[in-house]
Scaffold this motif. Structure first.
Motif, PDB file in Angstrom:
ATOM      1  N   UNK A  50      63.011  35.355  49.729  1.00 19.04           N
ATOM      2  CA  UNK A  50      62.333  35.142  48.449  1.00 19.04           C
ATOM      3  C   UNK A  50      62.120  36.419  47.655  1.00 19.04           C
ATOM      4  N   UNK A  51      62.042  37.565  48.336  1.00 20.23           N
ATOM      5  CA  UNK A  51      61.742  38.819  47.640  1.00 20.23           C
ATOM      6  C   UNK A  51      62.941  39.750  47.565  1.00 20.23           C
ATOM      7  N   UNK A  79      49.499  44.591  51.667  1.00 19.04           N
ATOM      8  CA  UNK A  79      48.943  43.548  52.533  1.00 19.04           C
ATOM      9  C   UNK A  79      49.467  42.190  52.088  1.00 19.04           C
ATOM     10  N   UNK A  80      49.964  41.425  53.034  1.00 20.04           N
ATOM     11  CA  UNK A  80      50.427  40.059  52.760  1.00 20.04           C
ATOM     12  C   UNK A  80      49.295  39.092  53.100  1.00 20.04           C
ATOM     13  N   UNK A  81      48.907  38.274  52.116  1.00 20.77           N
ATOM     14  CA  UNK A  81      47.859  37.272  52.317  1.00 20.77           C
ATOM     15  C   UNK A  81      48.460  35.869  52.211  1.00 20.77           C
ATOM     16  N   UNK A  82      47.677  34.880  52.612  1.00 21.16           N
ATOM     17  CA  UNK A  82      48.191  33.521  52.730  1.00 21.16           C
ATOM     18  C   UNK A  82      47.271  32.523  52.049  1.00 21.16           C
ATOM     19  N   UNK A 123      51.353  34.241  50.059  1.00 15.64           N
ATOM     20  CA  UNK A 123      51.097  34.205  48.625  1.00 15.64           C
ATOM     21  C   UNK A 123      52.258  34.765  47.813  1.00 15.64           C
ATOM     22  N   UNK A 124      53.019  35.705  48.392  1.00 17.34           N
ATOM     23  CA  UNK A 124      54.143  36.245  47.637  1.00 17.34           C
ATOM     24  C   UNK A 124      55.223  35.187  47.404  1.00 17.34           C
ATOM     25  N   UNK A 125      55.334  34.208  48.326  1.00 19.74           N
ATOM     26  CA  UNK A 125      56.309  33.138  48.143  1.00 19.74           C
ATOM     27  C   UNK A 125      55.832  32.150  47.076  1.00 19.74           C
ATOM     28  N   UNK A 126      54.560  31.805  47.139  1.00 13.14           N
ATOM     29  CA  UNK A 126      54.029  30.832  46.187  1.00 13.14           C
ATOM     30  C   UNK A 126      53.958  31.408  44.777  1.00 13.14           C
ATOM     31  N   UNK A 127      53.762  32.714  44.664  1.00 17.75           N
ATOM     32  CA  UNK A 127      53.575  33.335  43.350  1.00 17.75           C
ATOM     33  C   UNK A 127      54.786  33.160  42.449  1.00 17.75           C
ATOM     34  N   UNK A 128      55.952  32.987  43.031  1.00 19.32           N
ATOM     35  CA  UNK A 128      57.162  32.845  42.235  1.00 19.32           C
ATOM     36  C   UNK A 128      57.416  31.431  41.739  1.00 19.32           C
ATOM     37  N   UNK A 129      56.483  30.508  41.994  1.00 16.90           N
ATOM     38  CA  UNK A 129      56.698  29.108  41.628  1.00 16.90           C
ATOM     39  C   UNK A 129      55.468  28.578  40.898  1.00 16.90           C
ATOM     40  N   UNK A 130      55.594  28.418  39.598  1.00 18.14           N
ATOM     41  CA  UNK A 130      54.454  27.976  38.776  1.00 18.14           C
ATOM     42  C   UNK A 130      54.052  26.534  39.057  1.00 18.14           C
ATOM     43  N   UNK A 131      54.902  25.782  39.761  1.00 20.87           N
ATOM     44  CA  UNK A 131      54.582  24.386  40.059  1.00 20.87           C
ATOM     45  C   UNK A 131      53.687  24.235  41.281  1.00 20.87           C
ATOM     46  N   UNK A 132      53.311  25.339  41.922  1.00 21.28           N
ATOM     47  CA  UNK A 132      52.464  25.269  43.111  1.00 21.28           C
ATOM     48  C   UNK A 132      51.012  25.585  42.766  1.00 21.28           C
ATOM     49  N   UNK A 133      50.101  24.879  43.415  1.00 19.46           N
ATOM     50  CA  UNK A 133      48.670  25.070  43.200  1.00 19.46           C
ATOM     51  C   UNK A 133      48.009  25.325  44.548  1.00 19.46           C
TER      52      UNK A 133
END
Length: 309
Positions: A120-121, A175-178, A254-264
């Motif tokens: 993803x990155x 730091x990678x957070x979830x 969170x770095x994976x979810x940040x790239x997708x505006x359709x996720x909440x």
């Protein structure tokens, strides 16, 4: 540890043209079996076995104990392996130095990273790196297993968690957070989820295999027992795609979810664990220009994505 004089005498017996036999020793020792090593070396198992016997005959030393479960190094074999690995490193250095004097045209660097982070990155940034450095070719190796830099299984490692210290240049990148995420499609007809009680009973995509042992999944399991397990997978990228399809909730970096505006994100702050992200390079090759160039690029990419302390 074996007597140094014995090792010295043994190596003096190896004809110059037989130094190539050492790569068979190294490969078999790393893989743990002649069958696996034969695949990696593109040789038949019979050839690999014959090469080992030739090396043992040249040294007049037993290097392996052979059994029904495979081969294991003898004590003297382990000592020989350490020397062979140093020779392997120096031979690699010789090629790197030569490429350095040629302006490192056509240099190839191997980079290992966790599957989710690499896909993803890092993968989307390969085109940018190539446009800036067309003379450097990247081999991107994605695995959640720790690649051994000492054995030159990779040149650079992007790694979650504490790095090894021996002969490795390391820099903490952030730091990678979830968090716990679902898609807008899944949530569109539902009431807002404001509490843990309101979350229970929903569809979840949980992890299996090695992914189930990660810090985010360990915390997520505290509540998934009272939810509807809609799917299981051992791959975080599959989790992401299942969430985006509208299947349910999953614990994601969170770095994976940040790239997708359709996720909440639901229940912000419920997942409290985090992991440090590091970039590692074997100290022997860190000074080479093509390694420095690649490391600097990856460092900036990672710092732009993860949270900095």
């Amino acid at each position: 540890m074996s007597d140094n004089g014995q090792l010295s005498d043994a190596f003096q017996k190896i004809p110059v043209q037989d130094w190539d036999l050492l790569r068979f020793l190294v490969c078999v020792a790393r893989s743990g079996s002649i069958a696996t090593a034969s695949t990696q070396l593109s040789e038949s198992p019979a050839t690999v076995g014959r090469k080992l016997r030739e090396l043992e005959k040249s040294l007049s030393l037993p290097l392996f104990e052979r059994g029904s479960s495979g081969v294991t190094l003898t004590p003297i074999g382990d000592d020989i392996l350490q020397i062979a690995q140093r020779i392997e490193t120096e031979l690699c250095h010789m090629g790197e130095v030569a490429r350095g004097h040629l302006g490192f045209k056509g240099s190839r660097v191997s980079v290992t990273a966790p599957e989710g982070f690499g896909a993803s990155v890092l993968a989307p940034k390969l085109i940018e790196f190539h446009s800036l450095n067309p003379h450097i070719k990247i081999d991107l190796l994605l695995s959640n297993k720790k690649t051994n830099l000492h054995n030159r299984e990779a040149d650079i490692a992007v790694r979650l968690g504490e790095p090894e210290a021996y002969r490795v240049n390391s820099e903490k990148l952030g730091v990678v957070k979830f968090g716990i995420y679902a898609s807008r499609e899944y949530l569109c007809d539902l009431e807002p989820i404001r509490s843990l009680e309101e979350f229970l009973g929903h569809n979840v995509i949980v992890a299996t295999g090695a992914l189930s042992q990660t810090v985010q999944e360990t915390e997520f399991r505290k509540i998934t027992g009272k939810c509807n397990v809609a799917a299981r997978t051992d791959n975080v990228n599959a989790q992401l795609m299942a969430v985006r399809s509208g299947l349910g909730f999953a614990a994601l970096p969170k770095f994976m979810a940040a790239g997708h505006s359709d996720l909440i994100e639901a229940l912000p702050g419920f997942l409290t664990q985090s992991l440090d992200l590091w970039i590692l390079t074997h100290s022997d090759i860190a000074p080479y220009p093509y390694v420095q160039t690649t490391t600097e690029f990856l460092t900036q990419v990672c710092k732009d994505i993860v949270e900095l302390e």
